[in-house]
Motif scaffolding. Structure first.
Motif, mmCIF file in Angstrom:
data_model
loop_
_atom_site.group_PDB
_atom_site.id
_atom_site.type_symbol
_atom_site.label_atom_id
_atom_site.label_comp_id
_atom_site.label_asym_id
_atom_site.label_seq_id
_atom_site.Cartn_x
_atom_site.Cartn_y
_atom_site.Cartn_z
ATOM 1 N N PRO A 42 -15.804 -1.810 -4.894
ATOM 2 C CA PRO A 42 -16.501 -1.624 -6.213
ATOM 3 C C PRO A 42 -17.487 -2.334 -6.543
ATOM 4 C CG PRO A 42 -14.002 -1.693 -6.219
ATOM 5 C CD PRO A 42 -14.238 -1.978 -4.936
ATOM 6 N N ALA A 44 -20.438 -4.674 -8.173
ATOM 7 C CA ALA A 44 -20.023 -5.727 -9.410
ATOM 8 C C ALA A 44 -20.407 -5.351 -10.713
ATOM 9 C CB ALA A 44 -20.828 -7.182 -8.990
ATOM 10 N N GLY A 45 -19.647 -5.713 -11.535
ATOM 11 C CA GLY A 45 -20.105 -5.372 -13.164
ATOM 12 C C GLY A 45 -21.240 -6.351 -13.628
ATOM 13 N N GLU A 72 -13.629 -0.006 -16.600
ATOM 14 C CA GLU A 72 -14.193 -1.357 -16.839
ATOM 15 C C GLU A 72 -12.935 -2.152 -16.248
ATOM 16 O OE1 GLU A 72 -14.336 -1.279 -21.291
ATOM 17 O OE2 GLU A 72 -16.327 -0.191 -20.994
ATOM 18 N N ASP A 74 -11.562 -2.145 -13.297
ATOM 19 C CA ASP A 74 -11.986 -2.065 -11.938
ATOM 20 C C ASP A 74 -13.148 -2.862 -11.620
ATOM 21 O OD1 ASP A 74 -9.632 -0.588 -11.234
ATOM 22 O OD2 ASP A 74 -10.653 1.108 -10.812
ATOM 23 N N HIS A 75 -14.012 -2.855 -12.775
ATOM 24 C CA HIS A 75 -15.381 -3.528 -12.747
ATOM 25 C C HIS A 75 -15.474 -4.548 -13.769
ATOM 26 C CE1 HIS A 75 -15.592 0.349 -10.730
ATOM 27 N NE2 HIS A 75 -16.518 -0.045 -10.024
ATOM 28 N N ALA A 78 -18.459 -5.193 -16.532
ATOM 29 C CA ALA A 78 -19.143 -3.712 -16.873
ATOM 30 C C ALA A 78 -18.577 -3.038 -18.155
ATOM 31 C CB ALA A 78 -19.023 -3.070 -15.645
ATOM 32 N N ASN A 330 -28.534 1.003 -12.075
ATOM 33 C CA ASN A 330 -27.267 0.745 -11.830
ATOM 34 C C ASN A 330 -26.513 1.755 -10.757
ATOM 35 O OD1 ASN A 330 -27.078 -1.540 -13.697
ATOM 36 N ND2 ASN A 330 -26.907 0.260 -15.135
ATOM 37 N N LEU A 333 -23.154 1.191 -9.406
ATOM 38 C CA LEU A 333 -21.905 1.584 -10.440
ATOM 39 C C LEU A 333 -21.997 2.990 -10.686
ATOM 40 C CD1 LEU A 333 -22.421 -1.749 -12.845
ATOM 41 C CD2 LEU A 333 -20.563 -1.214 -11.413
ATOM 42 N N ASP A 336 -19.942 4.502 -8.487
ATOM 43 C CA ASP A 336 -18.501 4.210 -8.507
ATOM 44 C C ASP A 336 -17.811 5.146 -9.688
ATOM 45 O OD1 ASP A 336 -18.435 2.347 -6.556
ATOM 46 O OD2 ASP A 336 -18.263 0.635 -7.790
#
Length: 433
Positions: A42, A44-45, A72, A74-75, A78, A330, A333, A336
């Motif tokens: 994953p 990074a947020g 959110e 999982d990150h 974010a 992003n 992300l 993801d």
């Protein structure tokens, strides 16, 4: 292609426990995903907000809320901001966003629109992610139009396609216990059902979606590309055979030869149960029942029959893909988000909540409990898309296939009518933008 399915009732019940189940990182599915060869970790947020444009009606609120919670979790740090878009005017809005410095991070688009956006140079090439996402199992009617010049820009989101919807009472009265599986059986059944004031089938003369499938089963497509030039194929032997079957079937009902599907729900609702069959996405049955509750529980579904019983007839696949703009700030992300939506768990949840099809043939079990969904999935296994050209939308605007079909339905020469339609299609597809 714009979706015509209605979001199913009972969405909240269908999604009960999604957030809790999806957030459990110790689940078997998550363990399996974390160990997949080449799977990416994953992103990074770091306080980032991921903006996602989804079209109105594509996913219910409960699903989106659960997806946000899972992503959110999982990150950490974010935020997932899902913004619902209207179909009207979306093409111009997406084109503008792709050319801007403030594009969303993930964008949903109709599967037939990907070529247009991919040709603009504004989309991220996601070809390297296809294997990780299980692309070998994607519905071809979604994955094929997601490619431009061999590169994947659109990741399949959901699908829907037309099936035959039939009146169970009328079939039973005629002694028909098993839906037909071949064209010959279908003609025989429909002939038996077409009696008195009862229509064997309601099939408007301009249903070019249906005709495209017949043509595909005959071994041809509306148009094919050779080198840099497009050639339309409505005047050859396959087109004549496809039009001939359409004409035979269409004559077993009273639908207008110069009409299309636009008024079909109203006609069926007002009919009073004297139409034995019609062709539509399963959600249209729900629309009809809302207008005429007396038809509740009257409808059954089966895939459009093929030339033989080995597989369902070819079916034009509608639905949506997900894209990542090059201008996204992003992109890791964004991928993801797509990876999560593409996962078997979240595809299955979406299919069960909305009565749409998941994006993989391996997820057929997600819709087997729903007769309409099961029939759609059988058709989708032999699904295909419209010609993969940025100019295809312009062909549909003044659709010469409709005029061609009406000429054939009213006794015109199929080859001559097809040649005329070819000229219009080729002129549009070969126009340089």
């Amino acid at each position: 292609m714009k979706r015509r399915l209605l979001v199913a009732a009972g969405v909240a019940a269908a999604l009960t426990g999604v957030a809790a189940c999806g957030s459990d990182s110790s689940s078997d599915d998550n363990k399996k995903e974390s160990k997949a060869p080449g799977a990416s970790a994953p992103a990074a947020g770091n306080g980032k907000t991921v903006r996602v444009w989804l079209m109105k009606g594509s996913a219910p609120d409960d699903y989106i809320a659960a997806l946000k919670t899972k992503f959110e979790a999982d990150h950490p740090g974010a935020k997932l901001d899902v913004q619902i878009q209207q179909w009207n005017g979306i093409g111009q809005k997406i084109t503008g966003a792709l050319a801007s410095n403030d594009a969303p991070d993930v964008v949903e688009a109709g599967n037939t629109q990907i070529a247009q956006y991919g040709a603009s140079g504004g989309l991220k090439d996601l070809s390297s992610k296809v294997n990780e996402l299980g692309g070998k199992d994607w519905l071809t009617g979604l994955s094929d139009p997601g490619k431009v010049d061999g590169k994947t820009y659109g990741i399949p989101f959901y699908a829907a396609n037309r099936v035959v919807i039939y009146n169970k009472d009328l079939f039973a009265k005629a002694g028909i216990t098993t839906p037909p599986k071949t064209r010959a059986e279908w003609l025989d059944v429909t002939t038996r059902l077409n009696t008195g004031d009862q229509q064997g089938i309601y099939l408007p003369g301009q249903n070019w979606y249906f005709y495209s499938g017949l043509l595909k089963d005959e071994g041809a497509e509306i148009a094919t590309k050779s080198g840099s030039a497009w050639k339309a194929n409505l005047d050859g032997a396959p087109a004549v055979a496809a039009a001939g079957f359409y004409k035979q079937l269409q004559a077993l009902g009273k639908a207008a030869k110069d009409g299309d599907e636009k008024t079909q729900p109203e006609v069926l609702a007002a009919d009073g149960g004297k139409i034995a069959q019609f062709i539509a996405v399963p959600g249209e049955a729900e629309t009809i029942i809302k207008s005429n509750p007396a038809l509740k529980d009257k409808f059954g579904f089966f895939p459009i029959p093929g030339k033989d019983a080995s597989k369902a007839g070819a079916t034009l696949t509608g639905g949506s893909d997900l894209m990542v703009p090059e201008a996204s700030k992003n992109q890791d992300l964004a991928y993801d988000v797509i990876k999560l939506i593409n996962s078997d768990e979240w595809q299955s949840k979406l299919a069960q909540a909305t009565k749409q099809l998941p994006n993989k043939t391996t997820l057929a079990s997600a819709v087997t409990a729903d007769p309409g969904g099961a029939a759609m999935m059988e058709g989708a296994k032999n699904g295909f898309a419209t010609p993969n050209s940025p100019n295809w939308a312009s062909v549909e605007e003044n659709n010469p296939i409709k005029a061609y079909l009406t000429k054939v339905m009213t006794g015109g020469d199929p080859a001559a009518a097809g040649k005329e339609a070819n000229g219009s299609i080729e002129k549009t597809l070969n126009t340089k933008n």
